[in-house]
Design an enzyme around this catalytic site. Structure first.
Site, PDB file in Angstrom:
ATOM      1  N   THR A  16      -3.742 -25.144  10.355  1.00 46.71           N
ATOM      2  CA  THR A  16      -3.478 -26.552  10.682  1.00 46.71           C
ATOM      3  C   THR A  16      -3.156 -26.727  12.153  1.00 46.71           C
ATOM      4  OG1 THR A  16      -2.738 -27.027   8.455  1.00 46.71           O
ATOM      5  CG2 THR A  16      -1.870 -28.446  10.167  1.00 46.71           C
ATOM      6  N   SER A  62      -6.011 -20.834   6.207  1.00 47.33           N
ATOM      7  CA  SER A  62      -5.469 -19.536   5.759  1.00 47.33           C
ATOM      8  C   SER A  62      -5.384 -19.425   4.242  1.00 47.33           C
ATOM      9  CB  SER A  62      -4.121 -19.235   6.408  1.00 47.33           C
ATOM     10  OG  SER A  62      -3.082 -19.922   5.778  1.00 47.33           O
ATOM     11  N   THR A  95      -0.238 -21.800   7.751  1.00 51.57           N
ATOM     12  CA  THR A  95       1.031 -21.479   7.086  1.00 51.57           C
ATOM     13  C   THR A  95       0.850 -20.947   5.665  1.00 51.57           C
ATOM     14  OG1 THR A  95       1.200 -23.774   6.318  1.00 51.57           O
ATOM     15  CG2 THR A  95       2.398 -23.213   8.331  1.00 51.57           C
TER      16      THR A  95
HETATM   17  N1  ASP Z   1      -4.100 -24.933   4.859  1.00 48.66           N
HETATM   18  C1  ASP Z   1      -3.486 -24.665   6.152  1.00 48.66           C
HETATM   19  C2  ASP Z   1      -3.650 -23.188   6.445  1.00 48.66           C
HETATM   20  O1  ASP Z   1      -2.893 -22.411   5.925  1.00 48.66           O
HETATM   21  C3  ASP Z   1      -2.080 -25.054   6.139  1.00 48.66           C
HETATM   22  C4  ASP Z   1      -1.353 -24.875   7.432  1.00 48.66           C
HETATM   23  O2  ASP Z   1      -1.791 -24.236   8.365  1.00 48.66           O
HETATM   24  O3  ASP Z   1      -0.215 -25.394   7.516  1.00 48.66           O
HETATM   25  O4  ASP Z   1      -4.534 -22.820   7.178  1.00 48.66           O
END
Ligand code: ASP
Length: 326
Positions: A16, A62, A95
């Site tokens: 993100t 991720s 995350t």
């Molecule tokens: N879906 C995103 C990821 O993990 C969520 C984030 O980065 O906060 O790439």
């Protein structure tokens, strides 16, 4: 303190922090992993105290991270760690599975330098974008940790520095979504300086053979490890199904203090008795907080399997997969 200007390599993997939405007011309807690492760094004030190098290794949401991605990342970071002019590494990451990547890198690289993972909860286009501050903080932490001789994989988010062990995504939306275990954060970043509160926990290193296999064996051939959960109504039928599908390890997200529904326990006992070879079974807790050191335990199926470091069940899955590589 080091006298020369260290190189800090900033490796982009997506998330993100590199995401974009069509509308600045939309914190959820965005696409992760679209902006390049150069563009993210261009938004930050210049850092005369470091020579920054940017490298886009992959662009992943991720949630879709794979073992192939981990291996590619570990190999590339290992090359940078071997360069004498490099003082620290920063890795931008989503995350969702950051805690798993962090533990994998810690175990496989045991880095002699700081490796700082950084993420964001809002896309780069958001009115509330938290990525620029988090990335600036990660650079601050990387440089400060390098100057003090601190080493290992850490994560920086919302002004807190976490060690890899026990790290978890603990909230779906808040900007301080990353959390750690009972030992708390390693430190805080405030107004461009770091206050360190404690040392990282020592973990005995992974045997060389397992580390080498994690870096060189095709991930498709790695032992398969699943997380299964204990819950009201558990009947344990998934255990036989997983073993038939070729899984060699099971990490159980148990209730409370790592307790298991008696029917799931019976299925595990049966698998341990009848399997040839029996699966490796580790039991942890599905509780989001509490000391995992008190809850992760290995069933005595093979030598050493009871010595499990304090990890969340998601990190224990990574650890068990690495142990089974031996
Ligand atoms: N879906 C995103 C990821 O993990 C969520 C984030 O980065 O906060 O790439």
């Amino acid at each position: 303190m080091r006298q020369h200007t260290p190189v800090v390599v900033v490796v982009g993997t997506g998330g993100t922090i590199a995401g974009e939405a069509a509308h600045a007011g939309d914190p959820l309807g965005y696409t992760a992993a679209t902006l390049g690492i150069e563009a993210l760094l261009d938004r930050l004030p210049k850092r005369p105290e470091a020579r920054l190098e940017a490298e886009q290794l992959m662009q992943r949401d991720s949630k879709d991270m794979s073992a192939e991605d981990w291996q590619a990342l570990a190999l590339r970071l290992g090359e940078h760690l071997a360069r004498p002019e490099v003082g620290a590494l920063v890795v931008t990451h989503g995350t969702d599975t950051l805690e798993e990547t962090a533990w994998f890198l810690q175990r496989v690289l045991e880095p002699r330098l700081p490796v700082v993972l950084v993420a964001a909860m809002r896309p780069a286009t958001s009115l509330q974008a938290d990525g620029p501050q988090n990335l600036a903080d990660a650079l601050t932490v990387a440089l400060d940790a390098a100057a003090r001789g601190r080493r290992g994989v850490m994560a920086v988010m919302a002004g807190r520095v976490w060690e890899a062990r026990g790290l978890r995504k603990g909230h779906t939306f808040r900007l301080d979504a990353l959390q750690g275990g009972e030992a708390g954060a390693l430190g805080a970043v405030e107004a461009g300086s770091v206050r360190w509160w404690r040392e990282s926990t020592d973990t005995p290193g992974l045997p060389d053979v397992q580390r080498q296999r994690a870096l060189s064996a095709p991930p498709g051939a790695w032992p398969r490890v699943a997380v299964v959960s204990s819950h009201a109504g558990s009947d344990g039928s998934e255990v036989a199904a997983l073993l038939t599908a070729g899984f060699q390890g099971l990490v159980v997200a148990g209730t409370g203090h790592a307790t298991v529904h008696h029917r799931l326990q019976a299925a595990l006992d049966q698998a341990l008795l009848a399997g040839s070879p029996p699966p490796a079974v580790w039991i942890g807790s599905r509780c989001p907080a509490g000391d995992p050191a008190a809850t992760i335990r290995g069933l005595p199926v093979q030598e050493g399997s009871t010595e499990v470091p304090a990890l969340t069940v998601w990190q224990a899955r990574v650890e068990l997969q690495l142990r089974l590589l031996g």
